[in-house]
Write a protein that holds these residues in place. Structure first.
Motif, PDB file in Angstrom:
ATOM      1  N   UNK A 364       0.832  -1.211   0.000  1.00 38.85           N
ATOM      2  CA  UNK A 364       0.000   0.000   0.000  1.00 38.85           C
ATOM      3  C   UNK A 364       0.862   1.255   0.000  1.00 38.85           C
ATOM      4  N   UNK A 365       2.014   1.202   0.664  1.00 41.77           N
ATOM      5  CA  UNK A 365       2.874   2.390   0.761  1.00 41.77           C
ATOM      6  C   UNK A 365       3.492   2.774  -0.574  1.00 41.77           C
ATOM      7  N   UNK A 366       3.470   1.881  -1.552  1.00 38.01           N
ATOM      8  CA  UNK A 366       3.963   2.213  -2.889  1.00 38.01           C
ATOM      9  C   UNK A 366       2.994   3.111  -3.646  1.00 38.01           C
ATOM     10  N   UNK A 367       1.728   3.133  -3.227  1.00 34.87           N
ATOM     11  CA  UNK A 367       0.692   3.791  -4.015  1.00 34.87           C
ATOM     12  C   UNK A 367      -0.067   4.882  -3.275  1.00 34.87           C
ATOM     13  N   UNK A 368      -0.141   4.783  -1.942  1.00 36.06           N
ATOM     14  CA  UNK A 368      -0.975   5.695  -1.160  1.00 36.06           C
ATOM     15  C   UNK A 368      -0.192   6.304  -0.009  1.00 36.06           C
ATOM     16  N   UNK A 369      -0.666   7.442   0.485  1.00 33.87           N
ATOM     17  CA  UNK A 369      -0.019   8.173   1.572  1.00 33.87           C
ATOM     18  C   UNK A 369      -0.440   7.657   2.942  1.00 33.87           C
ATOM     19  N   UNK A 370      -1.687   7.177   3.066  1.00 29.82           N
ATOM     20  CA  UNK A 370      -2.150   6.515   4.292  1.00 29.82           C
ATOM     21  C   UNK A 370      -3.003   5.314   3.904  1.00 29.82           C
ATOM     22  N   UNK A 371      -3.183   4.413   4.865  1.00 25.73           N
ATOM     23  CA  UNK A 371      -4.108   3.291   4.699  1.00 25.73           C
ATOM     24  C   UNK A 371      -4.787   3.042   6.039  1.00 25.73           C
TER      25      UNK A 371
END
Length: 475
Positions: A364-371
């Motif tokens: 997820x950290x490759x694509x978004x700033x938070x999850x």
């Protein structure tokens, strides 16, 4: 009826920049021996995403007091649940040259690392930051932190992790984990200390004792390491009355038709975590409805999954390559349709490892700033300890006999909203479908219940911010 919400919060819902290097890396950087993760890459995923996060990671707030467990630290391992300990362990650490290591004895009793008789400490406007590691969580039961005085005859405690055998856990095997403890989360009080009916502690100063405690499940021993106990500014420094983010999962059309009119009347925006595949079908939102909410009511249109089938299965049922592909398609879909949010929520809150052993939150950290997860052992903070495992309260409903989180747990005296406004935190709420009548499942809330919730927030004058807006406070 329009709230007193500052014009600061009336802007759009786009991705935002954040400053500094992130403490969250401690939660995911260290993998158990043998995990098939390529050097220099995340699970062998070497191709850069076409839309990588533009926001920088949250800065690691500077501590006003810090114990990093180097030589002569003076803390003592012990407790009836302890089998062995090394106060100066040099085999595993992420700061300095050592940490404290303890192994429990498998009896379910308390094992601890503690120190008493310190110089009296003022924790007003502060939160406690813990950095620790559990080697294997199989037999972990719970973790508790204590601050007090008089040799811990008087103390407040936080039960900050209760381990689940089935759901995603904030604490996972072989990871260095960062946790924030705020006064809004304090679990209990003993001795001369009390917690008021509105959730406020009787004092936040004069503390001379601290204890980090671990309980195994009585099924076997647990080895844990403590690297740091620190004091840092809490959320009240940014939001004196705390802040609330109202998030909605799954792109239900009722968010536009029923939730938006209620929230518009208070001037409150929301964050919608969308399933791209579902948009424009059946009872789900359309692109035009999403744009209208974003452009005219200040809502944030974030991501939940690209494929509906992936949402149903959840990412841990996929390979790392399959998960990465869905993340990539989701970001491409959001951007191509004019939605600039860089924020995400895990389907079913699941961020465990993929079928080939790669942590989903790393992907997820490759694509978004938070999850965002649906873990709610403690409430979220600004800055969050780990923006790829944001905590939220889910299943909020005004129904009866259907499970979930009763609305009264938020709105009643001493509930989550009182604790938020009295102590300051970032309370992230997770809702799903809105109905006009009585809810039939724990993923539904009635329009009457939603109105009650919005009134309760407004009456307390708690700022309502999208997830993107909350993250702006790193800049």
């Amino acid at each position: 009826m329009v709230s007193r919400r500052s014009a600061l919060f009336m802007g759009g819902a786009g991705g935002v920049a954040m400053a500094g290097a992130g403490a969250w890396l401690g939660n995911v950087a260290a993998q158990p021996a043998g995990a098939p993760v390529a050097q220099g890459a995340i699970g062998g995923l070497t191709t850069a995403p076409p839309y990588a996060p533009s926001g920088r990671r949250p800065k690691n707030r500077r501590a006003t007091w810090s114990q990093q467990f180097q030589a002569s630290h003076g803390w003592t391992p012990g407790g009836t649940g302890t089998a062995s300990a090394e106060a100066n362990d040099k085999t595993q650490f992420v700061r300095g040259t050592q940490a404290v290591r303890v192994t429990t004895n498998g009896t379910g009793k308390q094992s601890y690392i503690r120190k008493s008789g310190m110089t009296a400490m003022n924790l007003t406007g502060k939160m406690i930051r813990l950095l620790f590691r559990v080697e294997d969580v199989t037999d972990l039961a719970k973790m508790v932190f204590y601050v007090g005085s008089g040799g811990l005859q008087n103390f407040f405690s936080w039960t900050f992790h209760t381990h689940s055998k089935t759901s995603a856990n904030y604490v996972q095997s072989g990871e260095w984990v960062t946790v924030h403890l705020q006064w809004a989360d304090v679990t209990s009080a003993t001795g001369s200390y009390t917690i008021s009916a509105s959730g406020k502690p009787s004092t936040t100063t004069g503390f001379t004792d601290m204890s980090f405690a671990v309980y195994d499940s009585a099924g076997g021993p647990v080895t844990y390491r403590l690297q740091a106990v620190e004091v840092v500014p809490d959320t009240s420094g940014v939001f004196p009355k705390g802040a609330v983010s109202i998030t909605f999962d799954d792109s239900h059309k009722s968010i536009h038709d029923l939730a938006r009119p209620v929230m518009d009347s208070f001037g409150f925006p929301g964050t919608v975590y969308n399933i791209a595949d579902a948009i424009g079908t059946g009872s789900f939102l359309t692109v035009d409805q999403m744009r209208s909410m974003q452009n005219y009511s200040g809502w944030e249109m974030a991501g939940h999954s690209y494929a509906n089938a992936v949402h149903t299965a959840s990412y841990p049922k996929l390979t790392a390559e399959q998960a990465d592909d869905d993340f990539r398609k989701l970001r491409e879909w959001l951007v191509s349709n004019g939605f600039t949010s860089e924020h995400f929520a895990y389907p079913h809150g699941a961020f465990q490892k993929t079928t080939d052993g790669v942590p989903v939150d790393l992907i997820a950290s490759r694509h978004f700033t938070t999850a965002r997860s649906i873990i709610s052992e403690t409430i979220e903070s600004i800055a969050p300890a780990n923006p790829y495992r944001l905590k939220s309260l889910t299943g909020i409903t005004d129904g009866t006999g259907i499970g979930g989180t009763a609305l009264s747990k938020l709105t009643a005296a001493g509930g989550k909203l009182d604790r938020c406004v009295n102590n300051g935190d970032w309370l992230i709420l997770c809702l799903h479908k809105i109905v006009t009548g009585a809810p039939a499942t724990s993923t539904e809330i009635g329009t009457a219940g939603l109105t009650t919730l919005m009134k309760a927030i407004d009456e307390r004058d708690i700022p309502v911010v999208t997830v993107a807006e909350a993250m702006e406070y790193y800049t």
